[in-house]
Design an enzyme around this catalytic site. Structure first.
Site, PDB file in Angstrom:
ATOM      1  N   ASP A 179     -14.885  15.754 -14.777  1.00 20.28           N
ATOM      2  CA  ASP A 179     -15.072  17.055 -15.441  1.00 20.28           C
ATOM      3  C   ASP A 179     -15.270  18.213 -14.463  1.00 20.28           C
ATOM      4  O   ASP A 179     -15.744  19.277 -14.856  1.00 20.28           O
ATOM      5  CB  ASP A 179     -16.267  17.010 -16.400  1.00 20.28           C
ATOM      6  CG  ASP A 179     -15.995  16.144 -17.632  1.00 20.28           C
ATOM      7  OD1 ASP A 179     -14.808  15.908 -17.927  1.00 20.28           O
ATOM      8  OD2 ASP A 179     -16.972  15.692 -18.262  1.00 20.28           O
ATOM      9  N   ASP A 209     -28.235  15.741  14.758  1.00 21.55           N
ATOM     10  CA  ASP A 209     -29.596  16.261  14.902  1.00 21.55           C
ATOM     11  C   ASP A 209     -30.388  16.012  13.618  1.00 21.55           C
ATOM     12  O   ASP A 209     -30.290  14.938  13.030  1.00 21.55           O
ATOM     13  CB  ASP A 209     -29.556  17.744  15.278  1.00 21.55           C
ATOM     14  CG  ASP A 209     -28.909  17.971  16.650  1.00 21.55           C
ATOM     15  OD1 ASP A 209     -28.923  17.031  17.455  1.00 21.55           O
ATOM     16  OD2 ASP A 209     -28.392  19.072  16.896  1.00 21.55           O
ATOM     17  N   LYS A 226     -18.897   4.885   6.877  1.00 23.62           N
ATOM     18  CA  LYS A 226     -18.434   5.901   7.819  1.00 23.62           C
ATOM     19  C   LYS A 226     -19.368   7.107   7.694  1.00 23.62           C
ATOM     20  O   LYS A 226     -19.197   7.965   6.823  1.00 23.62           O
ATOM     21  CB  LYS A 226     -16.998   6.325   7.514  1.00 23.62           C
ATOM     22  CG  LYS A 226     -15.993   5.146   7.397  1.00 23.62           C
ATOM     23  CD  LYS A 226     -15.818   4.702   5.981  1.00 23.62           C
ATOM     24  CE  LYS A 226     -14.625   3.807   5.721  1.00 23.62           C
ATOM     25  NZ  LYS A 226     -14.297   2.763   6.593  1.00 23.62           N
ATOM     26  N   HIS A 284      -5.826   6.959   2.652  1.00 23.61           N
ATOM     27  CA  HIS A 284      -7.054   6.188   2.795  1.00 23.61           C
ATOM     28  C   HIS A 284      -8.231   6.841   2.060  1.00 23.61           C
ATOM     29  O   HIS A 284      -9.361   6.378   2.161  1.00 23.61           O
ATOM     30  CB  HIS A 284      -7.358   6.063   4.296  1.00 23.61           C
ATOM     31  CG  HIS A 284      -8.352   5.015   4.646  1.00 23.61           C
ATOM     32  ND1 HIS A 284      -9.555   5.305   5.275  1.00 23.61           N
ATOM     33  CD2 HIS A 284      -8.335   3.669   4.481  1.00 23.61           C
ATOM     34  CE1 HIS A 284     -10.224   4.189   5.479  1.00 23.61           C
ATOM     35  NE2 HIS A 284      -9.521   3.182   5.009  1.00 23.61           N
ATOM     36  N   HIS A 307     -19.058  -1.339   6.848  1.00 23.89           N
ATOM     37  CA  HIS A 307     -17.844  -0.591   6.527  1.00 23.89           C
ATOM     38  C   HIS A 307     -18.113   0.896   6.318  1.00 23.89           C
ATOM     39  O   HIS A 307     -17.184   1.672   6.100  1.00 23.89           O
ATOM     40  CB  HIS A 307     -17.199  -1.184   5.265  1.00 23.89           C
ATOM     41  CG  HIS A 307     -15.824  -0.701   4.995  1.00 23.89           C
ATOM     42  ND1 HIS A 307     -15.521   0.184   3.973  1.00 23.89           N
ATOM     43  CD2 HIS A 307     -14.632  -0.967   5.603  1.00 23.89           C
ATOM     44  CE1 HIS A 307     -14.216   0.431   3.968  1.00 23.89           C
ATOM     45  NE2 HIS A 307     -13.654  -0.246   4.940  1.00 23.89           N
ATOM     46  N   LYS A 356     -10.865   8.023  -0.826  1.00 24.82           N
ATOM     47  CA  LYS A 356     -11.507   7.455  -2.017  1.00 24.82           C
ATOM     48  C   LYS A 356     -12.179   8.607  -2.755  1.00 24.82           C
ATOM     49  O   LYS A 356     -13.186   9.151  -2.297  1.00 24.82           O
ATOM     50  CB  LYS A 356     -12.548   6.398  -1.645  1.00 24.82           C
ATOM     51  CG  LYS A 356     -11.982   5.155  -0.972  1.00 24.82           C
ATOM     52  CD  LYS A 356     -11.988   5.261   0.511  1.00 24.82           C
ATOM     53  CE  LYS A 356     -11.535   3.941   1.133  1.00 24.82           C
ATOM     54  NZ  LYS A 356     -11.307   4.062   2.583  1.00 24.82           N
TER      55      LYS A 356
END
Length: 479
Positions: free
Chosen positions: A229, A404, A399, A222, A397, A224
């Site tokens: 470079d 704090d 995450k 899952h 979508h 991404k």
């Protein structure tokens, strides 16, 4: 041809014996007692209905990958100066006062990577900003590009990515492309063939190298990741498809967040890609990251790759430790809210010690069963004093976790069992007050477009809706 009913008895006996054997396997190998009981009872009593699903969904450990990972981790640790960890802690060179030495050390051990200073991180809000930055970086590449996504569609955005990578190779830049075989189940062979014909090295991430994983639909990659470079890396929630640009009703506008990382932490992000590439090919990609000078922003970053090959339930434990670290505020955004007991207990304890705990979830659904289960978990959370918000403009979508005023976590992991135990994920913890303030500003804008829900929403729901929620939650171990 008439069926011989005398053969039915032996056939049923064989199915029941296989069911009992599978039930024993589930008891020995399923990570949670709830999951073990659910599989064992259903396999022993209803093997006709559950044997095949268990074959595809039953395993919770990704065989073989762990050995490859441990083999390669030794190289990274020596390169990233991990043995100096204790010395640097004692000299005060690490952000021990900001988040706490115990928290940082625990997370570093869970993720298997050291926290490193000298980075610069910026948020990329929504798809247009994310892919504009990614395409710009790829077009400016001089040596190599690595690309890894869970979902790639052969639509307008997918074609742009393909053409950009092929153009890279044409000017002498090496390009490596890794995609999940299940997440990209509808990716046409012509798309992959065009990349290969253009000189891009392409592989699907698959579980099939070991026979025990051969039939599994779990253990999806899952992550991404885009690295250019060894100097710039991109991590977050976006996949490749026009829906991530907000161009696919009824979920549009799509709300998501990526980050761009510069500095020494880029090498650690690339190493997570290298682990996956090595599993698939048994070869290392020809793209060793160069030494990178520290950035002026001097942010401390900890890259945390997690997955079912880990010896412990790393992703769940990272969330628990992050929640326990909060003293004043803990804001979380997640598209799916399917809490395990450890994470839910940590959230309840945070509320009891006076932490402002808020969780933002979508107001629209993309998966019916997950949405209904998430709704019931949301009401349980409200009863525990956790504030739950539903994002209204479109599908949420992203995450993101804000701790704090000092730290933020951005990555690919959802607050659900699939991310906790069944998927390969990657998250980046940034300890820096300036970046935490940037994330706070972003989340405040989201909260302004969200509606807080309370207990009455569940109490006023119709009986059939309540039943649907409770039935959906039965599937929590695989959601």
């Amino acid at each position: 041809m008439q069926f011989d009913w005398s053969q039915l008895g032996p056939l049923l006996a064989i199915i029941h014996l296989l069911g009992i054997a599978a039930a024993c396997h589930a008891i020995l190998n399923t990570r949670t007692s709830q999951g073990a009981i659910a599989w064992a009872v259903s396999l022993a009593t209803m093997p006709y209905l559950t044997l095949i699903p268990y074959l595809f969904l039953g395993r919770s450990k990704f065989a073989g990958y762990a050995d490859a990972r441990r083999l390669r981790n030794a190289t990274l640790r020596s390169r990233a100066r991990a043995p100096e960890w204790d010395e640097l802690l004692s000299t005060g060179e690490w952000p021990v006062e900001e988040l706490g030495a115990r928290v940082i050390q625990t997370m570093a051990q869970l993720g298997g990577m050291p926290i490193v200073p000298g980075n610069s991180v910026r948020t990329l809000v929504n798809g247009e900003a994310t892919f504009s930055a990614i395409f710009e970086a790829i077009e400016q590449a001089h040596h190599y590009v690595v690309v890894q996504f869970f979902i790639v569609h052969a639509d307008t955005l997918g074609e742009m990515l393909k053409d950009t990578l092929i153009q890279c190779v044409a000017r002498g830049v090496r390009a490596f492309f890794l995609y999940d075989s299940i997440g990209c189940f509808d990716l046409p062979a012509s798309y992959v063939n065009a990349l290969r014909a253009g000189g891009v090295v392409v592989h699907p991430f698959s579980t099939r190298r070991h026979f025990v994983n051969r039939f599994q639909l779990n253990f999806r990659n899952h992550r991404k990741i885009v690295v250019v470079d060894g100097e710039r890396a991109f991590v977050g929630g976006h996949n490749v498809g026009v829906e991530y640009l907000g161009a696919k009703p009824p979920l549009s506008p799509w709300r998501d967040t990526h980050i761009e990382v510069r500095g020494p932490a880029v090498a650690n992000i690339q190493f997570a890609f290298t682990e996956d590439w090595y599993w698939v090919t048994q070869e290392l990609p020809d793209c060793e990251p160069p030494p990178v000078a520290p950035c002026d922003d001097n942010m401390f970053c900890l890259v945390m790759p997690t997955g079912p090959a880990d010896r412990q339930e790393t992703c769940s434990l990272i969330f628990v430790e992050a929640i326990n670290a909060a003293r004043q505020r803990l804001w979380i955004t997640t598209p799916y809210l399917v809490l395990d007991e450890a994470v839910f207990s940590a959230l309840r304890l945070a509320v009891l010690r006076g932490v402002d705990v808020r969780i933002m979830i979508p107001g629209r659904r993309d998966h019916y069963v997950v949405f209904e289960a998430s709704t019931l978990y949301a009401f349980d959370a409200i009863r525990a004093g956790i504030r739950i918000f539903r994002y209204q403009p479109g599908f949420l979508h992203q995450k993101v976790l804000l701790i704090d005023d000092v730290a933020a976590v951005v990555g690919s992991a959802n607050l659900d069992n699939r991310s906790f135990r069944l998927n390969f994920e990657i998250m980046v913890l940034t300890v820096h007050r300036g970046f935490a303030a940037e994330v706070e500003t972003m989340l405040l804008r989201d909260f302004e477009q969200a509606v807080e829900i309370d207990r009455t929403e569940y109490r006023d729901a119709r009986a059939w809706r309540k039943m649907t929620m409770h039935l959906a939650r039965l599937f929590a171990p695989i959601l």
